[in-house]
Design an enzyme around this catalytic site. Structure first.
Site, PDB file in Angstrom:
ATOM      1  N   THR A  24       0.999  -1.004  -0.047  1.00 53.09           N
ATOM      2  CA  THR A  24       0.011   0.281   0.137  1.00 53.09           C
ATOM      3  C   THR A  24       0.674   0.957   0.337  1.00 53.09           C
ATOM      4  O   THR A  24       2.112   0.565  -0.224  1.00 53.09           O
ATOM      5  CB  THR A  24      -1.222   0.559   1.456  1.00 53.09           C
ATOM      6  OG1 THR A  24      -0.162   0.232   2.563  1.00 53.09           O
ATOM      7  CG2 THR A  24      -1.986  -0.885   1.357  1.00 53.09           C
ATOM      8  N   SER A  25       0.686   2.528  -0.618  1.00 56.64           N
ATOM      9  CA  SER A  25       1.066   4.034  -0.129  1.00 56.64           C
ATOM     10  C   SER A  25       1.246   4.298   0.509  1.00 56.64           C
ATOM     11  O   SER A  25       2.191   4.930   0.734  1.00 56.64           O
ATOM     12  CB  SER A  25       0.559   4.662  -1.577  1.00 56.64           C
ATOM     13  OG  SER A  25       0.293   3.903  -2.668  1.00 56.64           O
ATOM     14  N   THR A  26       0.228   3.888   1.772  1.00 56.21           N
ATOM     15  CA  THR A  26       0.725   4.672   2.814  1.00 56.21           C
ATOM     16  C   THR A  26       0.325   3.939   3.950  1.00 56.21           C
ATOM     17  O   THR A  26      -0.369   2.752   3.695  1.00 56.21           O
ATOM     18  CB  THR A  26      -0.684   5.938   3.175  1.00 56.21           C
ATOM     19  OG1 THR A  26      -1.958   5.861   2.775  1.00 56.21           O
ATOM     20  CG2 THR A  26       0.112   7.336   1.744  1.00 56.21           C
ATOM     21  N   GLN A  83      -3.749   2.702   5.050  1.00 58.27           N
ATOM     22  CA  GLN A  83      -4.344   1.662   4.052  1.00 58.27           C
ATOM     23  C   GLN A  83      -4.559   1.240   4.818  1.00 58.27           C
ATOM     24  O   GLN A  83      -4.177  -0.193   4.315  1.00 58.27           O
ATOM     25  CB  GLN A  83      -3.497   2.377   2.325  1.00 58.27           C
ATOM     26  CG  GLN A  83      -4.022   3.340   2.286  1.00 58.27           C
ATOM     27  CD  GLN A  83      -3.552   3.022   0.709  1.00 58.27           C
ATOM     28  OE1 GLN A  83      -2.383   2.953   0.583  1.00 58.27           O
ATOM     29  NE2 GLN A  83      -4.479   3.829  -0.245  1.00 58.27           N
TER      30      GLN A  83
END
Length: 187
Positions: free
Chosen positions: A8-10, A13
């Site tokens: 996930t990017s962050t 999430q």
């Protein structure tokens, strides 16, 4: 062996990461590589690098979605080339795609190109929207957080505190500290 990769990017999430992990386990993955890092900075994706180093001849790298693996067609093809050279394959669960077949490789390349095209169109629309908002005076950009702390930076600097410690203490970048000091001294 099925080797799973989830990303996930962050950090906020977590639910998406848990969902990916569950899907990979349900698909039969024996080893998982999981990270929370933006796909934009491909150099920071240490767990992907580890996963690609780990796979061996006959293994399959499994991801839940294509966008969890690569952001551009070039990066996707680079990953696919690495896997192919090792005698491994790639499986994308939500597309029911497996590159162990020539048709799977072809479809992946085409879909990777479409995904990259969609991303570029989205970014173009975003830039256009920002330009319109700026022209209408509705978009001001991000508030300059470091500049708001100029007095605190200078007070600590005058006490002899180093730039790294100032940055850490105030939660701003070290470059911002240097910029504020430079601007104050030059003023």
């Amino acid at each position: 062996m099925l080797v799973g990769y989830a990303r996930t990017s962050t950090l906020d999430q977590k639910a998406g990461l848990d969902s990916q992990e569950r899907e990979l386990k349900d698909a039969g993955c024996e080893r998982l590589f999981i990270e929370q890092v933006s796909s934009v900075d491909v150099t920071a994706r240490e767990r992907l690098t580890e996963a690609l180093a780990f796979v061996r001849d006959g293994d399959t790298l499994v991801v839940t979605k294509l966008d969890r693996l690569a952001r551009s067609t070039a990066h996707l093809l680079e990953i696919l080339e690495t896997l192919t050279a090792k005698g491994a394959a790639l499986r994308i669960l939500n597309m029911n795609m497996d590159t162990s077949t020539p048709t799977g490789k072809l479809m992946l390349t085409v879909l990777g190109g479409v995904a990259q095209f969609e991303r570029e169109i989205m970014l173009e629309r975003q830039r256009e929207g920002i330009a319109k908002a700026k022209a209408a005076g509705k978009y001001k950009g991000r508030k300059a957080t470091a500049r708001a702390k100029s007095d605190e930076v200078m007070a600590l600097h005058e006490k002899g505190v180093g730039a790294t410690k100032i940055a850490r203490e105030l939660g701003i970048g070290r470059a911002s500290v240097y910029r504020i000091i430079s601007d104050s001294i030059g003023a």
